[in-house]
Design an enzyme around this catalytic site. Structure first.
Site, short mmCIF file in Angstrom:
data_model
loop_
_atom_site.label_atom_id
_atom_site.label_comp_id
_atom_site.label_asym_id
_atom_site.label_seq_id
_atom_site.Cartn_x
_atom_site.Cartn_y
_atom_site.Cartn_z
N ARG A 115 36.14 55.09 48.73
CA ARG A 115 36.59 53.69 48.73
C ARG A 115 35.65 52.97 49.52
O ARG A 115 34.70 53.35 50.15
CB ARG A 115 37.84 53.49 49.69
CG ARG A 115 39.18 54.39 49.21
CD ARG A 115 40.25 54.35 50.10
NE ARG A 115 41.18 55.03 49.66
CZ ARG A 115 41.61 56.35 49.82
NH1 ARG A 115 40.45 57.03 50.68
NH2 ARG A 115 42.50 56.93 49.56
N HIS B 174 43.49 61.76 48.68
CA HIS B 174 44.97 61.61 48.54
C HIS B 174 46.02 62.56 49.27
O HIS B 174 45.62 63.67 49.58
CB HIS B 174 45.43 61.61 46.78
CG HIS B 174 44.72 60.48 46.13
ND1 HIS B 174 44.76 60.51 44.74
CD2 HIS B 174 44.45 59.29 46.52
CE1 HIS B 174 44.46 59.28 44.38
NE2 HIS B 174 44.08 58.58 45.44
N HIS C 198 36.48 48.89 43.13
CA HIS C 198 37.38 49.94 43.10
C HIS C 198 37.74 50.54 41.98
O HIS C 198 37.98 51.93 41.88
CB HIS C 198 38.91 49.40 43.71
CG HIS C 198 39.81 50.34 44.37
ND1 HIS C 198 39.31 50.83 45.56
CD2 HIS C 198 41.13 50.88 43.98
CE1 HIS C 198 40.44 51.80 45.67
NE2 HIS C 198 41.24 51.79 44.69
N TYR D 177 51.59 71.22 43.37
CA TYR D 177 50.34 71.89 42.86
C TYR D 177 49.68 72.79 43.76
O TYR D 177 49.87 72.51 45.13
CB TYR D 177 49.46 70.75 42.41
CG TYR D 177 50.14 69.78 41.19
CD1 TYR D 177 49.92 70.05 40.15
CD2 TYR D 177 50.75 68.64 41.44
CE1 TYR D 177 50.43 69.42 39.16
CE2 TYR D 177 51.19 68.03 40.66
CZ TYR D 177 51.31 68.31 39.53
OH TYR D 177 51.69 67.23 38.36
#
Length: 385
Positions: A209, A340, A314, A349
């Site tokens: 970011r 994340h 972004h 997952y």
């Protein structure tokens, strides 16, 4: 019956007290759960009315459903400002956003007592806001803030139920974002001011970011292991740039070590030699910490030269996510690489193995050199940043 010290006649009860005021009306009081004597929010015409009110209060306290009517008379605006002031989880930028939305969108509710903000009031406010000139994103943000404040009021026993009951009113519909091809990333790198080329590359190929890029230190780059470690995020208040500071990422997942794709390493090495500061990886021309807006404006100029006007800075991060997926990275791999954090995804997952990150980085370089742009989607719908 006996005389009250302040005047009037007092009637003793098992729970609470009732006294007759000089005016002829009756006042009820009781010891609240905090151990403090509290008067009823209004007086009563008869002693029976006052006693009946105390009976109801006693029942509510015994059931654990008592609400402090006096505290609930606080206005939404004052309570919301107190929540913004006291919450340790609200960041500077989100606080500024909420304060702006209070002025622009939530003004009709600010002077209302908390107990008066009903589901009907919220529905009417939301419908009027959507009919107005405000953007849907800021209205959605305003609704989420209103809901959060009311959740605090429920937890603190000021209201019984959150009046924000509009389905999906706080959801911002994800827009399709453009995805740059490897060739377009190269165009941006060539078009941007040289001191910012590494920033574009690590945004696109490492998924950082803008705040994470501005917060990088020279020590965060390991040219032996070919990694970048994200430890801090640079925060810049919108209305007070002098208060810019580094802070920890919002979640532990944001603190991560990312393998740099091999084709990016030479540019990073050049940047360290020519443009990095003694401590910070990215600095302004005067040696001060790089401002996010300075990087953004340089990117806008490069975007214009490259005729990629719909691409935001972004979007480079989303481009990196998409290109990494093209290499066969799993969602768990992407979550690890991009920082994340999602409990739902974690249950669904497998966790990424550290060694997989290096494989992904190598595959990204291969895609940069030989990638078939036709295989890449022209856009991607994202649900998070």
């Amino acid at each position: 019956m006996e005389r009250w010290k302040g005047g009037g006649v007092m009637s003793k009860r098992r729970f609470g007290k009732v006294r007759k005021l000089p005016s002829g009306r009756w006042q009820a009081s009781f010891i609240n759960p905090a151990g403090v004597r509290q008067n009823a929010p209004h007086t009563f015409k008869t002693r029976t009315d006052a006693s009946r009110w105390l009976t109801l209060v006693e029942a509510d306290i015994s059931r654990g459903t008592w609400l402090d009517e006096r505290a609930a008379s606080e206005t939404f605006g004052n309570f919301a400002r107190a929540v913004l002031r006291d919450s340790p989880t609200i960041g500077v930028r989100w606080r500024e956003t909420c304060e702006r939305n209070m002025r622009l969108h939530l003004a009709p509710l600010l002077d209302m007592p908390l107990r008066a903000v009903s589901p009907t009031q919220v529905r009417e406010w939301h419908a009027a806001a959507l009919r107005g000139k405000g953007g849907k994103t800021s209205i959605s943000q305003s609704y989420r803030f209103l809901r959060m404040v009311m959740n605090v009021a429920v937890r603190e026993g000021l209201i019984a139920r959150n009046p924000c009951q509009i389905p999906s009113a706080g959801v911002v519909r994800a827009a399709e974002r453009p995805v740059a091809t490897p060739a377009q990333i190269l165009e941006l790198v060539e078009a941007i001011t040289p001191r910012y080329r590494t920033a574009v590359l690590i945004a696109a190929w490492c998924g950082l970011r803008r705040g994470e890029i501005a917060g990088l230190r020279v020590a965060d780059v390991d040219l032996v292991e070919h990694t970048i470690t994200v430890r801090k995020n640079r925060v810049e208040p919108l209305h007070d740039r002098q208060r810019a500071h580094d802070k920890d990422p919002k979640t532990e997942a944001g603190k991560r070590t990312i393998t740099i794709p091999p084709h990016v390493i030479p540019v990073v090495r050049l940047h360290l030699d020519e443009y990095a500061g003694k401590d910070r990886l990215f600095i302004s021309r005067d040696g001060s910490p790089l401002r996010g807006n300075t990087l953004y404006q340089a990117f806008v100029r490069a975007r214009r030269r490259s005729e990629l006007n719909k691409l935001t800075f972004h979007d480079l991060r989303h481009t990196g996510q998409t290109l990494a997926a093209q290499t066969g990275a799993t969602l768990a791999d992407l979550m690890k690489r991009l920082g994340h954090s999602s409990m739902v995804a974690a249950r669904r997952y497998l966790h990424a193995v550290d060694g997989r990150d290096r494989e992904i980085a190598n595959a990204l370089s291969a895609l940069a050199a030989h990638g078939d742009a036709a295989r890449l989607p022209h856009s991607i719908t994202v649900t998070g940043a």
